[in-house]
Design a protein around this motif. Structure first.
Motif, PDB file in Angstrom:
ATOM      1  N   GLU A  85       0.829  -1.209   0.000  1.00  0.00           N
ATOM      2  CA  GLU A  85       0.000   0.000   0.000  1.00  0.00           C
ATOM      3  C   GLU A  85       0.867   1.264   0.000  1.00  0.00           C
ATOM      4  O   GLU A  85       0.553   2.252  -0.670  1.00  0.00           O
ATOM      5  CB  GLU A  85      -0.913  -0.010   1.220  1.00  0.00           C
ATOM      6  N   ASP A  86       1.979   1.238   0.748  1.00  0.00           N
ATOM      7  CA  ASP A  86       2.893   2.381   0.747  1.00  0.00           C
ATOM      8  C   ASP A  86       3.451   2.626  -0.652  1.00  0.00           C
ATOM      9  O   ASP A  86       3.586   3.777  -1.096  1.00  0.00           O
ATOM     10  CB  ASP A  86       4.066   2.138   1.711  1.00  0.00           C
ATOM     11  N   LEU A  87       3.796   1.546  -1.348  1.00  0.00           N
ATOM     12  CA  LEU A  87       4.347   1.670  -2.698  1.00  0.00           C
ATOM     13  C   LEU A  87       3.280   2.111  -3.697  1.00  0.00           C
ATOM     14  O   LEU A  87       3.553   2.915  -4.597  1.00  0.00           O
ATOM     15  CB  LEU A  87       4.958   0.339  -3.130  1.00  0.00           C
ATOM     16  N   ALA A  88       2.054   1.615  -3.523  1.00  0.00           N
ATOM     17  CA  ALA A  88       0.968   2.008  -4.422  1.00  0.00           C
ATOM     18  C   ALA A  88       0.675   3.498  -4.297  1.00  0.00           C
ATOM     19  O   ALA A  88       0.379   4.178  -5.291  1.00  0.00           O
ATOM     20  CB  ALA A  88      -0.284   1.186  -4.105  1.00  0.00           C
ATOM     21  N   PHE A  89       0.763   4.027  -3.082  1.00  0.00           N
ATOM     22  CA  PHE A  89       0.572   5.457  -2.850  1.00  0.00           C
ATOM     23  C   PHE A  89       1.591   6.259  -3.653  1.00  0.00           C
ATOM     24  O   PHE A  89       1.257   7.246  -4.322  1.00  0.00           O
ATOM     25  CB  PHE A  89       0.702   5.746  -1.362  1.00  0.00           C
ATOM     26  N   GLN A  90       2.840   5.825  -3.639  1.00  0.00           N
ATOM     27  CA  GLN A  90       3.867   6.527  -4.401  1.00  0.00           C
ATOM     28  C   GLN A  90       3.645   6.396  -5.902  1.00  0.00           C
ATOM     29  O   GLN A  90       3.792   7.372  -6.649  1.00  0.00           O
ATOM     30  CB  GLN A  90       5.252   5.978  -4.025  1.00  0.00           C
ATOM     31  N   ARG A  91       3.296   5.210  -6.356  1.00  0.00           N
ATOM     32  CA  ARG A  91       3.092   5.003  -7.798  1.00  0.00           C
ATOM     33  C   ARG A  91       2.021   5.937  -8.346  1.00  0.00           C
ATOM     34  O   ARG A  91       2.101   6.392  -9.489  1.00  0.00           O
ATOM     35  CB  ARG A  91       2.703   3.547  -8.084  1.00  0.00           C
ATOM     36  N   LYS A  92       1.023   6.239  -7.532  1.00  0.00           N
ATOM     37  CA  LYS A  92      -0.060   7.107  -7.988  1.00  0.00           C
ATOM     38  C   LYS A  92       0.450   8.495  -8.354  1.00  0.00           C
ATOM     39  O   LYS A  92      -0.054   9.124  -9.294  1.00  0.00           O
ATOM     40  CB  LYS A  92      -1.138   7.211  -6.908  1.00  0.00           C
ATOM     41  N   TYR A  93       1.464   8.995  -7.629  1.00  0.00           N
ATOM     42  CA  TYR A  93       1.859  10.395  -7.770  1.00  0.00           C
ATOM     43  C   TYR A  93       3.236  10.630  -8.388  1.00  0.00           C
ATOM     44  O   TYR A  93       3.527  11.743  -8.823  1.00  0.00           O
ATOM     45  CB  TYR A  93       1.831  11.065  -6.395  1.00  0.00           C
ATOM     46  N   LEU A  94       4.120   9.629  -8.395  1.00  0.00           N
ATOM     47  CA  LEU A  94       5.468   9.845  -8.911  1.00  0.00           C
ATOM     48  C   LEU A  94       5.431  10.362 -10.348  1.00  0.00           C
ATOM     49  O   LEU A  94       4.636   9.918 -11.163  1.00  0.00           O
ATOM     50  CB  LEU A  94       6.274   8.545  -8.856  1.00  0.00           C
ATOM     51  N   SER A  95       6.321  11.320 -10.627  1.00  0.00           N
ATOM     52  CA  SER A  95       6.332  11.925 -11.965  1.00  0.00           C
ATOM     53  C   SER A  95       7.770  12.066 -12.466  1.00  0.00           C
ATOM     54  O   SER A  95       8.726  11.738 -11.762  1.00  0.00           O
ATOM     55  CB  SER A  95       5.646  13.295 -11.928  1.00  0.00           C
ATOM     56  N   MET A  96       7.929  12.583 -13.678  1.00  0.00           N
ATOM     57  CA  MET A  96       9.255  12.729 -14.284  1.00  0.00           C
ATOM     58  C   MET A  96      10.089  13.801 -13.581  1.00  0.00           C
ATOM     59  O   MET A  96       9.581  14.566 -12.761  1.00  0.00           O
ATOM     60  CB  MET A  96       9.104  13.071 -15.763  1.00  0.00           C
ATOM     61  N   GLU A  97      11.365  13.843 -13.923  1.00  0.00           N
ATOM     62  CA  GLU A  97      12.276  14.795 -13.288  1.00  0.00           C
ATOM     63  C   GLU A  97      13.234  15.380 -14.321  1.00  0.00           C
ATOM     64  O   GLU A  97      13.469  14.786 -15.380  1.00  0.00           O
ATOM     65  CB  GLU A  97      13.053  14.094 -12.166  1.00  0.00           C
ATOM     66  N   SER A  98      13.794  16.526 -13.995  1.00  0.00           N
ATOM     67  CA  SER A  98      14.734  17.210 -14.887  1.00  0.00           C
ATOM     68  C   SER A  98      16.067  16.465 -14.972  1.00  0.00           C
ATOM     69  O   SER A  98      16.718  16.216 -13.957  1.00  0.00           O
ATOM     70  CB  SER A  98      14.979  18.633 -14.369  1.00  0.00           C
ATOM     71  N   GLY A  99      16.486  16.137 -16.187  1.00  0.00           N
ATOM     72  CA  GLY A  99      17.777  15.493 -16.389  1.00  0.00           C
ATOM     73  C   GLY A  99      18.937  16.423 -16.077  1.00  0.00           C
ATOM     74  O   GLY A  99      19.981  15.988 -15.581  1.00  0.00           O
ATOM     75  N   LYS A 100      18.785  17.718 -16.368  1.00  0.00           N
ATOM     76  CA  LYS A 100      19.860  18.670 -16.079  1.00  0.00           C
ATOM     77  C   LYS A 100      20.097  18.791 -14.584  1.00  0.00           C
ATOM     78  O   LYS A 100      21.251  18.877 -14.133  1.00  0.00           O
ATOM     79  CB  LYS A 100      19.521  20.034 -16.670  1.00  0.00           C
ATOM     80  N   ALA A 101      19.036  18.819 -13.799  1.00  0.00           N
ATOM     81  CA  ALA A 101      19.193  18.889 -12.342  1.00  0.00           C
ATOM     82  C   ALA A 101      19.875  17.624 -11.833  1.00  0.00           C
ATOM     83  O   ALA A 101      20.812  17.685 -11.031  1.00  0.00           O
ATOM     84  CB  ALA A 101      17.834  19.082 -11.674  1.00  0.00           C
ATOM     85  N   PHE A 102      19.421  16.461 -12.305  1.00  0.00           N
ATOM     86  CA  PHE A 102      20.022  15.199 -11.896  1.00  0.00           C
ATOM     87  C   PHE A 102      21.498  15.158 -12.268  1.00  0.00           C
ATOM     88  O   PHE A 102      22.337  14.683 -11.494  1.00  0.00           O
ATOM     89  CB  PHE A 102      19.294  14.024 -12.550  1.00  0.00           C
ATOM     90  N   GLY A 103      21.798  15.651 -13.454  1.00  0.00           N
ATOM     91  CA  GLY A 103      23.177  15.633 -13.918  1.00  0.00           C
ATOM     92  C   GLY A 103      24.100  16.516 -13.107  1.00  0.00           C
ATOM     93  O   GLY A 103      25.323  16.402 -13.198  1.00  0.00           O
ATOM     94  N   ALA A 104      23.532  17.406 -12.305  1.00  0.00           N
ATOM     95  CA  ALA A 104      24.349  18.293 -11.472  1.00  0.00           C
ATOM     96  C   ALA A 104      24.719  17.666 -10.128  1.00  0.00           C
ATOM     97  O   ALA A 104      25.826  17.861  -9.636  1.00  0.00           O
ATOM     98  CB  ALA A 104      23.595  19.610 -11.226  1.00  0.00           C
ATOM     99  N   PHE A 105      23.798  16.884  -9.537  1.00  0.00           N
ATOM    100  CA  PHE A 105      24.053  16.426  -8.163  1.00  0.00           C
ATOM    101  C   PHE A 105      24.156  14.918  -7.996  1.00  0.00           C
ATOM    102  O   PHE A 105      24.737  14.443  -7.008  1.00  0.00           O
ATOM    103  CB  PHE A 105      22.958  16.941  -7.219  1.00  0.00           C
TER     104      PHE A 105
END
Length: 277
Positions: free
Chosen positions: A179-199
């Motif tokens: 149930e905890d994982l299903a809650f996250q799956r409902k809302y998780l979304s994409m993220e910026s590659g440039k931000a990820f590439g920085a940190f």
């Protein structure tokens, strides 16, 4: 599936700044106006939003703490943006904007509580912006901590312009139910590659440098500990900013916020916040 975001207590919502950042504002149930008690500002991690704090917020409200949860540009109910153009520095500006809004409303700088990507953003921001305190929950690490305790045996992957949301298709984790994982799956979304590439060192980043000497507010570092290196890395992060440390063995990264042992981290934060009463 139980949707904790739909069970949040009554609160205010507003959009701030030119990017229409979605801010949720929760008032403590009692005593929040006592002298010396700062407001709290919660900063989410990558792929997520203010919904990720849904289990935390009722506890802080019950203890009398005024709390605000910011959504970085393009996240959750903030206005959609072109993630191919979003950089780490853009998210820093969003947090500065949120802090200014909280100061405007309350008259005092907040304690900033950052998770994962929100943690490295909050550290970098704390070099130059006045805040009352800093809490890092399984924060992405800075360059100096990685130099001291580097990740081992992980081949860096170059991010694309946009990083897709994690699938979270497992049935459970060490501290998360289905149930905890299903809650996250409902809302998780994409993220910026440039931000990820920085940190993100997992994506081959050089890392974000943080001058720990410039972070002068009280601080607390909480880490999910799966092995000895996790604990060493968490302790190094706390030393780097002169903070206190709590390592929680047998917990997971997202489990610290939405898993079955999240209350252990909440309890430690509330104990640490007692210094401001």
């Amino acid at each position: 599936m139980r949707d904790y975001a739909k069970e949040l207590p009554e609160h205010r919502e507003k959009f701030i700044g030119e990017n229409d950042l979605f801010l949720e504002i929760f008032h403590g149930n009692c005593g929040s106006q006592k002298a010396g008690r700062p407001p709290l500002l919660f900063v989410h991690g990558a792929f997520t939003g203010s919904w990720m704090w849904s289990k935390y917020i009722p506890h802080f409200m019950a203890a009398g703490w005024d709390s605000s949860c910011i959504n970085l540009r393009g996240h959750y109910k903030s206005r959609s943006v072109d993630f191919t153009q979003v950089e780490f520095e853009d998210y820093l500006e969003d947090i500065r904007e949120a802090i200014a809004e909280v100061v405007d409303e309350s008259g005092s700088p907040p304690v900033v509580i950052g998770f994962s990507m929100g943690g490295i953003l909050s550290q970098k921001m704390a070099e130059s912006v006045e805040i009352a305190g800093l809490v890092l929950i399984d924060s992405s690490i800075c360059r100096q901590v990685h130099d001291a305790v580097p990740y081992q045996g992980r081949a860096p992957r170059a991010p694309g312009l946009v990083v897709p949301a994690p699938a979270r298709d497992e049935q459970f984790s060490a501290d998360e139910t289905f149930e905890d994982l299903a809650f996250q799956r409902k809302y998780l979304s994409m993220e910026s590659g440039k931000a990820f590439g920085a940190f993100s060192f997992h994506f081959g980043a050089q890392g974000i440098s943080v001058d720990g000497r410039r972070i002068t507010c009280p601080s607390l570092v909480i880490s999910a500990v799966g092995d000895e290196d996790d604990d060493r890395r968490g302790r190094a992060a706390a030393r780097h900013i002169g903070g206190e440390y709590l390592g929680l063995a047998g917990t997971t990264h997202t489990g610290l916020l939405v898993g079955q042992r999240y209350h252990e981290a909440v309890r430690r934060i509330l104990d640490w916040l007692a210094r401001f009463l």
